[in-house]
Design a protein around this motif. Structure first.
Motif, PDB file in Angstrom:
ATOM      1  N   GLY A  13       0.798  -1.225   0.000  1.00 45.69           N
ATOM      2  CA  GLY A  13       0.000   0.000   0.000  1.00 45.69           C
ATOM      3  C   GLY A  13       0.828   1.270   0.000  1.00 45.69           C
ATOM      4  O   GLY A  13       0.281   2.368   0.058  1.00 45.69           O
ATOM      5  N   GLY A  14       2.144   1.144  -0.063  1.00 47.32           N
ATOM      6  CA  GLY A  14       3.008   2.322  -0.096  1.00 47.32           C
ATOM      7  C   GLY A  14       3.160   2.847  -1.514  1.00 47.32           C
ATOM      8  O   GLY A  14       3.109   2.088  -2.477  1.00 47.32           O
ATOM      9  N   ARG A  15       3.307   4.160  -1.628  1.00 51.40           N
ATOM     10  CA  ARG A  15       3.467   4.791  -2.935  1.00 51.40           C
ATOM     11  C   ARG A  15       4.758   5.597  -2.953  1.00 51.40           C
ATOM     12  O   ARG A  15       4.972   6.461  -2.103  1.00 51.40           O
ATOM     13  CB  ARG A  15       2.272   5.703  -3.215  1.00 51.40           C
ATOM     14  CG  ARG A  15       0.958   4.920  -3.260  1.00 51.40           C
ATOM     15  CD  ARG A  15      -0.218   5.785  -3.503  1.00 51.40           C
ATOM     16  NE  ARG A  15      -0.232   6.198  -4.905  1.00 51.40           N
ATOM     17  CZ  ARG A  15      -1.268   6.806  -5.469  1.00 51.40           C
ATOM     18  NH1 ARG A  15      -2.349   7.078  -4.766  1.00 51.40           N
ATOM     19  NH2 ARG A  15      -1.211   7.150  -6.734  1.00 51.40           N
ATOM     20  N   ARG A  16       5.631   5.285  -3.916  1.00 51.95           N
ATOM     21  CA  ARG A  16       6.904   6.003  -4.054  1.00 51.95           C
ATOM     22  C   ARG A  16       6.605   7.439  -4.471  1.00 51.95           C
ATOM     23  O   ARG A  16       5.784   7.690  -5.338  1.00 51.95           O
ATOM     24  CB  ARG A  16       7.779   5.310  -5.078  1.00 51.95           C
ATOM     25  CG  ARG A  16       9.158   5.886  -5.200  1.00 51.95           C
ATOM     26  CD  ARG A  16      10.074   4.991  -6.004  1.00 51.95           C
ATOM     27  NE  ARG A  16       9.387   4.365  -7.125  1.00 51.95           N
ATOM     28  CZ  ARG A  16       9.699   4.567  -8.402  1.00 51.95           C
ATOM     29  NH1 ARG A  16      10.697   5.368  -8.726  1.00 51.95           N
ATOM     30  NH2 ARG A  16       9.030   3.958  -9.352  1.00 51.95           N
ATOM     31  N   VAL A  17       7.309   8.369  -3.853  1.00 49.51           N
ATOM     32  CA  VAL A  17       7.144   9.795  -4.142  1.00 49.51           C
ATOM     33  C   VAL A  17       8.472  10.331  -4.674  1.00 49.51           C
ATOM     34  O   VAL A  17       9.513  10.174  -4.041  1.00 49.51           O
ATOM     35  CB  VAL A  17       6.727  10.574  -2.874  1.00 49.51           C
ATOM     36  CG1 VAL A  17       6.548  12.053  -3.188  1.00 49.51           C
ATOM     37  CG2 VAL A  17       5.442   9.994  -2.282  1.00 49.51           C
ATOM     38  N   VAL A  18       8.406  10.967  -5.846  1.00 45.66           N
ATOM     39  CA  VAL A  18       9.593  11.511  -6.504  1.00 45.66           C
ATOM     40  C   VAL A  18       9.323  12.978  -6.834  1.00 45.66           C
ATOM     41  O   VAL A  18       8.265  13.315  -7.355  1.00 45.66           O
ATOM     42  CB  VAL A  18       9.908  10.720  -7.800  1.00 45.66           C
ATOM     43  CG1 VAL A  18      11.083  11.331  -8.531  1.00 45.66           C
ATOM     44  CG2 VAL A  18      10.165   9.255  -7.485  1.00 45.66           C
ATOM     45  N   GLY A  21      12.825  14.256 -10.022  1.00 47.02           N
ATOM     46  CA  GLY A  21      13.792  13.181 -10.201  1.00 47.02           C
ATOM     47  C   GLY A  21      14.424  12.653  -8.926  1.00 47.02           C
ATOM     48  O   GLY A  21      15.154  11.674  -8.958  1.00 47.02           O
ATOM     49  N   ARG A  22      14.138  13.277  -7.805  1.00 50.06           N
ATOM     50  CA  ARG A  22      14.711  12.855  -6.519  1.00 50.06           C
ATOM     51  C   ARG A  22      13.696  12.024  -5.748  1.00 50.06           C
ATOM     52  O   ARG A  22      12.583  12.489  -5.497  1.00 50.06           O
ATOM     53  CB  ARG A  22      15.087  14.092  -5.710  1.00 50.06           C
ATOM     54  CG  ARG A  22      15.616  13.770  -4.338  1.00 50.06           C
ATOM     55  CD  ARG A  22      15.986  15.035  -3.583  1.00 50.06           C
ATOM     56  NE  ARG A  22      16.040  14.759  -2.170  1.00 50.06           N
ATOM     57  CZ  ARG A  22      15.814  15.636  -1.228  1.00 50.06           C
ATOM     58  NH1 ARG A  22      15.526  16.888  -1.545  1.00 50.06           N
ATOM     59  NH2 ARG A  22      15.886  15.304   0.034  1.00 50.06           N
ATOM     60  N   ILE A  23      14.071  10.809  -5.378  1.00 48.38           N
ATOM     61  CA  ILE A  23      13.174   9.955  -4.601  1.00 48.38           C
ATOM     62  C   ILE A  23      13.093  10.509  -3.186  1.00 48.38           C
ATOM     63  O   ILE A  23      14.110  10.643  -2.501  1.00 48.38           O
ATOM     64  CB  ILE A  23      13.667   8.500  -4.586  1.00 48.38           C
ATOM     65  CG1 ILE A  23      13.676   7.929  -6.005  1.00 48.38           C
ATOM     66  CG2 ILE A  23      12.785   7.648  -3.667  1.00 48.38           C
ATOM     67  CD1 ILE A  23      14.339   6.571  -6.123  1.00 48.38           C
ATOM     68  N   LEU A  24      11.869  10.837  -2.769  1.00 47.71           N
ATOM     69  CA  LEU A  24      11.665  11.374  -1.418  1.00 47.71           C
ATOM     70  C   LEU A  24      11.367  10.272  -0.419  1.00 47.71           C
ATOM     71  O   LEU A  24      11.618  10.442   0.769  1.00 47.71           O
ATOM     72  CB  LEU A  24      10.521  12.393  -1.420  1.00 47.71           C
ATOM     73  CG  LEU A  24      10.686  13.593  -2.355  1.00 47.71           C
ATOM     74  CD1 LEU A  24       9.500  14.538  -2.203  1.00 47.71           C
ATOM     75  CD2 LEU A  24      11.993  14.320  -2.085  1.00 47.71           C
ATOM     76  N   GLY A  25      10.808   9.171  -0.888  1.00 47.73           N
ATOM     77  CA  GLY A  25      10.487   8.071   0.013  1.00 47.73           C
ATOM     78  C   GLY A  25       9.210   7.383  -0.408  1.00 47.73           C
ATOM     79  O   GLY A  25       8.721   7.570  -1.519  1.00 47.73           O
ATOM     80  N   VAL A  26       8.665   6.594   0.505  1.00 46.25           N
ATOM     81  CA  VAL A  26       7.426   5.859   0.272  1.00 46.25           C
ATOM     82  C   VAL A  26       6.375   6.406   1.230  1.00 46.25           C
ATOM     83  O   VAL A  26       6.591   6.465   2.444  1.00 46.25           O
ATOM     84  CB  VAL A  26       7.619   4.346   0.488  1.00 46.25           C
ATOM     85  CG1 VAL A  26       6.301   3.603   0.322  1.00 46.25           C
ATOM     86  CG2 VAL A  26       8.664   3.807  -0.483  1.00 46.25           C
ATOM     87  N   ALA A  27       5.248   6.814   0.658  1.00 46.43           N
ATOM     88  CA  ALA A  27       4.139   7.353   1.449  1.00 46.43           C
ATOM     89  C   ALA A  27       3.069   6.282   1.612  1.00 46.43           C
ATOM     90  O   ALA A  27       2.839   5.489   0.707  1.00 46.43           O
ATOM     91  CB  ALA A  27       3.556   8.575   0.749  1.00 46.43           C
ATOM     92  N   TYR A  28       2.419   6.296   2.771  1.00 52.17           N
ATOM     93  CA  TYR A  28       1.342   5.348   3.037  1.00 52.17           C
ATOM     94  C   TYR A  28      -0.001   6.043   3.175  1.00 52.17           C
ATOM     95  O   TYR A  28      -1.013   5.390   3.383  1.00 52.17           O
ATOM     96  CB  TYR A  28       1.661   4.505   4.280  1.00 52.17           C
ATOM     97  CG  TYR A  28       2.787   3.550   3.996  1.00 52.17           C
ATOM     98  CD1 TYR A  28       2.538   2.312   3.422  1.00 52.17           C
ATOM     99  CD2 TYR A  28       4.107   3.914   4.230  1.00 52.17           C
ATOM    100  CE1 TYR A  28       3.577   1.445   3.116  1.00 52.17           C
ATOM    101  CE2 TYR A  28       5.147   3.057   3.917  1.00 52.17           C
ATOM    102  CZ  TYR A  28       4.875   1.830   3.365  1.00 52.17           C
ATOM    103  OH  TYR A  28       5.899   0.971   3.041  1.00 52.17           O
ATOM    104  N   ASN A  29       0.015   7.378   3.059  1.00 48.07           N
ATOM    105  CA  ASN A  29      -1.224   8.157   3.065  1.00 48.07           C
ATOM    106  C   ASN A  29      -0.905   9.566   2.567  1.00 48.07           C
ATOM    107  O   ASN A  29       0.264   9.914   2.380  1.00 48.07           O
ATOM    108  CB  ASN A  29      -1.870   8.174   4.460  1.00 48.07           C
ATOM    109  CG  ASN A  29      -0.928   8.698   5.519  1.00 48.07           C
ATOM    110  OD1 ASN A  29      -0.386   9.796   5.411  1.00 48.07           O
ATOM    111  ND2 ASN A  29      -0.710   7.905   6.562  1.00 48.07           N
ATOM    112  N   ALA A  30      -1.945  10.344   2.357  1.00 44.39           N
ATOM    113  CA  ALA A  30      -1.764  11.695   1.813  1.00 44.39           C
ATOM    114  C   ALA A  30      -0.949  12.585   2.747  1.00 44.39           C
ATOM    115  O   ALA A  30      -0.176  13.437   2.287  1.00 44.39           O
ATOM    116  CB  ALA A  30      -3.124  12.322   1.528  1.00 44.39           C
ATOM    117  N   MET A  31      -1.073  12.388   4.051  1.00 40.92           N
ATOM    118  CA  MET A  31      -0.304  13.197   5.001  1.00 40.92           C
ATOM    119  C   MET A  31       1.194  12.925   4.850  1.00 40.92           C
ATOM    120  O   MET A  31       2.002  13.845   4.988  1.00 40.92           O
ATOM    121  CB  MET A  31      -0.762  12.935   6.441  1.00 40.92           C
ATOM    122  CG  MET A  31      -2.181  13.403   6.719  1.00 40.92           C
ATOM    123  SD  MET A  31      -2.464  15.148   6.352  1.00 40.92           S
ATOM    124  CE  MET A  31      -1.452  15.914   7.580  1.00 40.92           C
TER     125      MET A  31
END
Length: 70
Positions: A13-18, A21-31
């Motif tokens: 359920g995690g979504r990669r956030v970029v 071009g820079r990977i910020l991490g994996v988000a598990y919710n909008a917050m």
């Protein structure tokens, strides 16, 4: 193209956030997404999650966090 891309949910359920071009991490919710954007200098008060000029939500919008099948 939007400077921020949020990829489809993975098996957990995690979504990669970029951002730019820079990977910020994996988000598990909008917050989580807002927290990550704040870390790179965007004030959450000025971020609209439905702003397609800022965020490209792939595989569902800001409220889609179900794990992908597979």
């Amino acid at each position: 193209m939007a400077p921020v891309v949020v990829y489809p949910p993975d098996a957990e359920g995690g979504r990669r956030v970029v951002a730019r071009g820079r990977i910020l991490g994996v988000a598990y919710n909008a917050m989580d997404v807002l927290d990550m954007l704040e870390e790179v200098g965007l004030e959450r008060e000025h971020v609209r999650l439905d702003d397609t000029a800022l965020i490209d939500w792939r595989g569902g919008g800001a409220w889609e966090w179900a794990p992908s099948g597979g």
